[in-house]
Scaffold this active site. Structure first.
Site, PDB file in Angstrom:
ATOM      1  N   SER A  18       0.910  -1.180  -0.017  1.00  0.00           N
ATOM      2  CA  SER A  18      -0.106   0.021  -0.091  1.00  0.00           C
ATOM      3  C   SER A  18       0.806   1.221   0.030  1.00  0.00           C
ATOM      4  O   SER A  18       0.277   2.237  -0.231  1.00  0.00           O
ATOM      5  CB  SER A  18      -1.045   0.203   1.326  1.00  0.00           C
ATOM      6  OG  SER A  18      -0.348  -0.064   2.362  1.00  0.00           O
ATOM      7  N   LYS A  61      17.270  -6.714   9.595  1.00  0.00           N
ATOM      8  CA  LYS A  61      17.581  -6.698   7.963  1.00  0.00           C
ATOM      9  C   LYS A  61      19.116  -7.671   7.848  1.00  0.00           C
ATOM     10  O   LYS A  61      19.194  -8.450   6.928  1.00  0.00           O
ATOM     11  CB  LYS A  61      18.008  -5.298   7.328  1.00  0.00           C
ATOM     12  CG  LYS A  61      16.716  -4.589   7.544  1.00  0.00           C
ATOM     13  CD  LYS A  61      15.594  -5.465   6.578  1.00  0.00           C
ATOM     14  CE  LYS A  61      14.514  -4.483   6.645  1.00  0.00           C
ATOM     15  NZ  LYS A  61      13.280  -4.920   5.699  1.00  0.00           N
ATOM     16  N   TYR A  84      16.767  -2.004  14.108  1.00  0.00           N
ATOM     17  CA  TYR A  84      16.288  -2.462  12.421  1.00  0.00           C
ATOM     18  C   TYR A  84      17.578  -3.119  11.604  1.00  0.00           C
ATOM     19  O   TYR A  84      17.040  -3.996  11.072  1.00  0.00           O
ATOM     20  CB  TYR A  84      16.134  -1.068  12.020  1.00  0.00           C
ATOM     21  CG  TYR A  84      15.792  -0.795  10.608  1.00  0.00           C
ATOM     22  CD1 TYR A  84      14.462  -1.348  10.090  1.00  0.00           C
ATOM     23  CD2 TYR A  84      16.682  -0.562   9.701  1.00  0.00           C
ATOM     24  CE1 TYR A  84      14.173  -1.432   8.624  1.00  0.00           C
ATOM     25  CE2 TYR A  84      16.429  -0.667   8.173  1.00  0.00           C
ATOM     26  CZ  TYR A  84      15.194  -1.006   7.694  1.00  0.00           C
ATOM     27  OH  TYR A  84      14.812  -0.727   6.489  1.00  0.00           O
ATOM     28  N   SER A 129      15.494  -6.280   1.904  1.00  0.00           N
ATOM     29  CA  SER A 129      16.150  -6.008   2.968  1.00  0.00           C
ATOM     30  C   SER A 129      16.648  -4.383   3.044  1.00  0.00           C
ATOM     31  O   SER A 129      15.615  -3.401   2.751  1.00  0.00           O
ATOM     32  CB  SER A 129      17.416  -6.766   3.125  1.00  0.00           C
ATOM     33  OG  SER A 129      18.405  -6.574   4.149  1.00  0.00           O
TER      34      SER A 129
END
Length: 280
Positions: free
Chosen positions: A13, A155, A151, A136
């Site tokens: 989205s 990843k 974060y 990633s």
């Protein structure tokens, strides 16, 4: 019925996922696209053709993911390309972030992708073909960003399991690519896509500076064009020998080279110590 590949894209989205879905539909592909909110997705894509299957999916829920995969196959007959794009950023020092804030980021960025992979692979194995793109970040290759430790950890996890996955599924004709973008001009740095810790520690001035840079200065100033990123992803899926690692953006290219050079330097500078640990 089009003979082009069928794509399954999560987190569609907004961001790179939205750019990719729009580009795919424009080029005549059949696309199943997921979002937590179906109305947001339908409004963002605004396509009512039989090429497009919008799906409300909670990627943290295995049953929700399973239903989406099954509906895609019953609608289009197959899935050829799986794009794990759903995820969000988390900025905060490791001391600042609560256990729950860290786990929530892993729940979406790591375990959500694993849910999709587990549910899609039986179909890809059966047809002996397919391509999985795990989105990633350059932060999955180098962690030298103050405030992005968790974060980056999510990843790095994506990079790690993707490399193993690439070897595991190779005998079935399935390909895996880790897409590692730098800064692209999407809504990623905007509210809702980049979460800050509830309890901040003033002593971490470098983290606050990084937070201010990302939330107030870099947002909508990023050099990367998301439409060109979408084109690059489509190109590698159509390539005969696609890469396992695809970096996107000159900034990502430079950061990756810097990390490689730093590791190479450590290897050579400490080679004697590194190689001194064998049993005599």
């Amino acid at each position: 019925m089009s003979n082009k590949k069928v794509w399954f894209v999560t987190g569609a989205s907004k961001g790179l996922g939205l750019s990719l879905v729009k580009k795919l539909l424009k080029e005549g592909y059949r696309v199943a696209a997921t979002s937590r909110n179906l109305s947001d997705l339908s409004k963002a894509v605004d396509n009512h053709s039989d090429q497009f299957l919008p799906l409300a999916v909670n990627i943290k829920n295995e049953e929700s993911v399973q239903e989406a995969i099954e509906l895609t196959i019953s609608t289009f007959g197959k899935i050829d390309v799986v794009v794990n794009n759903a995820g969000y950023g988390l900025i905060g020092g490791l001391e600042e972030l609560t256990d729950q804030e860290a786990r929530d980021n892993f729940e979406v960025n790591v375990f959500g992708s694993l849910n999709v992979i587990r549910k899609a692979l039986p179909y890809l194995r059966e047809q002996q073909s397919g391509h999985i793109l795990n989105i990633s970040s350059i932060g999955g290759f180098t962690g030298s960003f103050p405030g992005f430790g968790i974060y980056c950890a999510t990843k790095f996890a994506v990079n790690g399991f993707s490399e193993s996955l690439a070897e595991e599924v190779k005998p079935f004709g399935i390909k895996v690519t880790i897409v590692q973008p730098g800064y692209f001009r999407t809504s990623f740095l905007s509210e809702g896509s980049l979460v800050a810790p509830k309890h901040q520690i003033d002593a971490y001035q470098n983290v606050r500076a990084s937070q201010n840079l990302h939330q107030n200065e870099l947002d909508q100033q990023q050099a990367g064009d998301p439409d060109k990123a979408a084109e690059a992803m489509i190109e590698i899926v159509n390539a005969e020998n696609p890469p396992v690692n695809l970096f996107l953006g000159e900034d990502a290219y430079n950061a990756a080279n810097n990390k490689i050079a730093a590791v190479q330097s450590d290897l050579e500078n400490w080679k004697e110590l590194t190689t001194s640990t064998a049993i005599a």
